[in-house]
Design a protein around this motif. Structure first.
Motif, PDB file in Angstrom:
ATOM      1  N   PRO A  74      -0.827   4.728   0.953  1.00 45.88           N
ATOM      2  CA  PRO A  74      -1.963   5.615   1.178  1.00 45.88           C
ATOM      3  C   PRO A  74      -1.532   7.081   1.237  1.00 45.88           C
ATOM      4  CG  PRO A  74      -1.276   4.646   3.249  1.00 45.88           C
ATOM      5  CD  PRO A  74      -0.426   4.012   2.174  1.00 45.88           C
TER       6      PRO A  74
ATOM      7  N   PHE B 268      -0.340   3.867  10.447  1.00 46.45           N
ATOM      8  CA  PHE B 268      -0.222   2.450  10.136  1.00 46.45           C
ATOM      9  C   PHE B 268      -0.460   1.637  11.416  1.00 46.45           C
ATOM     10  CE2 PHE B 268       3.077   3.539   6.634  1.00 46.45           C
ATOM     11  CZ  PHE B 268       2.048   3.838   5.753  1.00 46.45           C
TER      12      PHE B 268
ATOM     13  N   GLY C  98       3.459  -1.352   3.496  1.00 44.64           N
ATOM     14  CA  GLY C  98       3.120  -0.039   2.971  1.00 44.64           C
ATOM     15  C   GLY C  98       4.153   1.014   3.288  1.00 44.64           C
TER      16      GLY C  98
ATOM     17  N   THR D  89       0.825  -1.211   0.000  1.00 35.63           N
ATOM     18  CA  THR D  89       0.000   0.000   0.000  1.00 35.63           C
ATOM     19  C   THR D  89       0.858   1.259   0.000  1.00 35.63           C
ATOM     20  OG1 THR D  89      -0.154   0.241   2.419  1.00 35.63           O
ATOM     21  CG2 THR D  89      -1.744  -1.237   1.353  1.00 35.63           C
TER      22      THR D  89
ATOM     23  N   ILE E 268      -4.686  -2.979   9.099  1.00 39.82           N
ATOM     24  CA  ILE E 268      -4.860  -4.377   8.695  1.00 39.82           C
ATOM     25  C   ILE E 268      -5.232  -5.178   9.931  1.00 39.82           C
ATOM     26  CG2 ILE E 268      -3.796  -6.383   7.607  1.00 39.82           C
ATOM     27  CD1 ILE E 268      -1.838  -4.455   6.239  1.00 39.82           C
TER      28      ILE E 268
ATOM     29  N   THR F   8      -3.978   9.427   2.499  1.00 41.85           N
ATOM     30  CA  THR F   8      -5.163   9.938   3.168  1.00 41.85           C
ATOM     31  C   THR F   8      -4.930  11.342   3.709  1.00 41.85           C
ATOM     32  OG1 THR F   8      -5.220   7.669   4.039  1.00 41.85           O
ATOM     33  CG2 THR F   8      -6.993   9.168   4.738  1.00 41.85           C
TER      34      THR F   8
ATOM     35  N   GLN G  11      -3.255   6.397   5.906  1.00 40.65           N
ATOM     36  CA  GLN G  11      -3.693   5.395   6.875  1.00 40.65           C
ATOM     37  C   GLN G  11      -3.876   4.042   6.199  1.00 40.65           C
ATOM     38  OE1 GLN G  11      -7.815   4.946   8.302  1.00 40.65           O
ATOM     39  NE2 GLN G  11      -7.037   5.308  10.361  1.00 40.65           N
ATOM     40  N   THR G  12      -3.235   3.033   6.763  1.00 40.11           N
ATOM     41  CA  THR G  12      -3.501   1.633   6.431  1.00 40.11           C
ATOM     42  C   THR G  12      -3.670   0.869   7.734  1.00 40.11           C
ATOM     43  OG1 THR G  12      -2.258   1.649   4.339  1.00 40.11           O
ATOM     44  CG2 THR G  12      -2.633  -0.486   5.388  1.00 40.11           C
TER      45      THR G  12
ATOM     46  N   TRP H 185       6.682  -1.861   7.634  1.00 40.36           N
ATOM     47  CA  TRP H 185       6.394  -0.542   7.083  1.00 40.36           C
ATOM     48  C   TRP H 185       7.685   0.134   6.673  1.00 40.36           C
ATOM     49  CZ3 TRP H 185       1.367  -0.640   6.479  1.00 40.36           C
ATOM     50  CH2 TRP H 185       0.572  -1.326   7.406  1.00 40.36           C
TER      51      TRP H 185
ATOM     52  N   PHE I  20      -7.319   3.246   4.377  1.00 44.18           N
ATOM     53  CA  PHE I  20      -7.466   1.873   3.900  1.00 44.18           C
ATOM     54  C   PHE I  20      -7.660   0.932   5.098  1.00 44.18           C
ATOM     55  CE2 PHE I  20      -4.466   2.731   0.038  1.00 44.18           C
ATOM     56  CZ  PHE I  20      -5.481   3.477  -0.565  1.00 44.18           C
TER      57      PHE I  20
END
Length: 368
Positions: free
Chosen positions: A250, A323, A279, A248, A296, A252, A293-294, A310, A260
């Motif tokens: 992102p 994250f 990401g 990813t 999971i 955002t 933002q990710t 990351w 995400f």
């Protein structure tokens, strides 16, 4: 016969007249890149498609863009396009003023219908210059309430065949409209496969992906949209390098609390252990307000993800991004100080409804 409803359509009669002949049958791609299950029998009753696309000329249109252009712009009602098995090449653009477009693959599985193009960022544009990342998209969706089910979107740009092109970002799908929903759809590409974006940095655009398959290598799920990936398979290709890539990227906006979210997903790869990052934070045009933002959660990770999952992006450190993980498992979910974890209280706010509902109570997770 068991029936399932997707996009407000009962799988079946949308495909009532989909016997394959001629080019459409011969063009159906092989089953590569993913393991999504077949949709099942398509012979039940339900609302019919407004138009049928068939590459052999047996439908209303031979191309996807032609069918999209046939939608009555002023109607405001969903326009359902059934697509018979085959590979359909050519750029597709759905404008912001289009009615809701529903694309429904009429094959037995997502592999049977492929909508694709083959341009990259650095591919020469006949109008001058190059296409750029945004212009490389095989399919661009600016209209609201877009739906897609049981088909494949791909960018077939061949990196090895074009060593002269160094800007290799090649988008399969770009979404900028609000309330886009995809069920049992495959997204194929290499760098920048899925661009989940919005019309402007502070504009919120939501997208929902259910039981989809997404593959790529570098930043292959990226953008500033609020996007939920529910029970998807996310597959990192092996580039034969280290790092092998980033899932990813992102971007955002800081004013948007939701970027995400991956819930109950599976992260897979053929790459060596600990060579793929989950990401890195993308700051378009060095925008300091792009605090990506990710999140999971409740997902399985294979060993291609390492204990430091990351990565920084240029001068932008990953620790300044949003994250986080929660209750992930598998050989790639190794606990370490470099893996921020949500607390149970925080996790209660990072849910599918929290990301999707909004003031209009949009709930595709309940209706697809």
């Amino acid at each position: 016969m068991r029936r399932r409803t997707f996009l407000g359509i009962t799988t079946g009669a949308v495909a009532a007249a989909t016997t394959l002949t001629g080019r459409a049958a011969s063009a159906a791609p092989s089953a590569t890149g993913g393991d999504l299950a077949a949709v099942g029998d398509l012979a039940a009753s339900g609302p019919a498609c407004h138009v049928i696309v068939a590459g052999d000329g047996s439908g209303d249109f031979a191309g996807i863009q032609e069918a999209v252009d046939a939608a009555p712009v002023a109607s405001g009602s969903p326009f359902v396009i059934g697509v018979r098995p085959g590979t359909y090449m050519g750029r597709v653009v759905i404008g912001a003023d289009w009615p809701p477009i529903n694309l429904v693959g009429l094959g037995r599985r997502p592999h049977d219908v492929v909508i694709a193009d083959d341009r990259a960022n650095g591919t020469p544009n006949p109008a001058g210059g190059t296409w750029g990342t945004t212009g490389s998209a095989s399919v661009t969706v600016d209209g609201a309430d877009f739906r897609a089910h049981n088909l494949t979107f791909a960018n077939l740009f061949d990196e090895a065949a074009h060593p002269e092109i160094t800007n290799r970002q090649a988008v399969a799908v770009l979404t900028r409209g609000d309330r886009a929903a995809f069920s049992r759809v495959r997204f194929l590409g290499n760098q920048d496969t899925l661009y989940a974006n919005s019309a402007a940095a502070t504009t919120i655009a939501r997208a929902y992906f259910r039981e989809c398959y997404i593959e790529g290598d570098v930043d292959f799920i990226f953008g500033r949209a609020t996007a939920v990936f529910d029970r998807c398979r996310v597959h990192s290709l092996n580039r034969g390098s280290n790092p092998n890539g980033y899932v990813t990227a992102p971007s955002t906006d800081i004013t948007n609390p939701h970027g995400f979210l991956f819930a109950r997903c599976t992260f897979t790869s053929d790459a060596p252990p600990a060579t793929v990052f989950l990401g890195r934070p993308w700051h378009p045009s060095q925008d300091p307000n792009a605090i990506g933002q990710t999140v999971i959660r409740d997902s399985r990770m294979d060993a291609h993800i390492g204990p430091t999952p990351w990565s920084d992006f240029g001068t932008w450190p990953w620790r300044d991004a949003r994250f986080a993980e929660y209750r992930n498992y598998g050989p790639g979910a190794i606990a370490s100080p470099d893996r921020p974890q949500l607390t149970p209280t925080e996790a209660s706010t990072q849910t599918i409804p929290a990301f999707l509902r909004g003031p209009d109570n949009w709930s595709p997770d309940r209706h697809l």
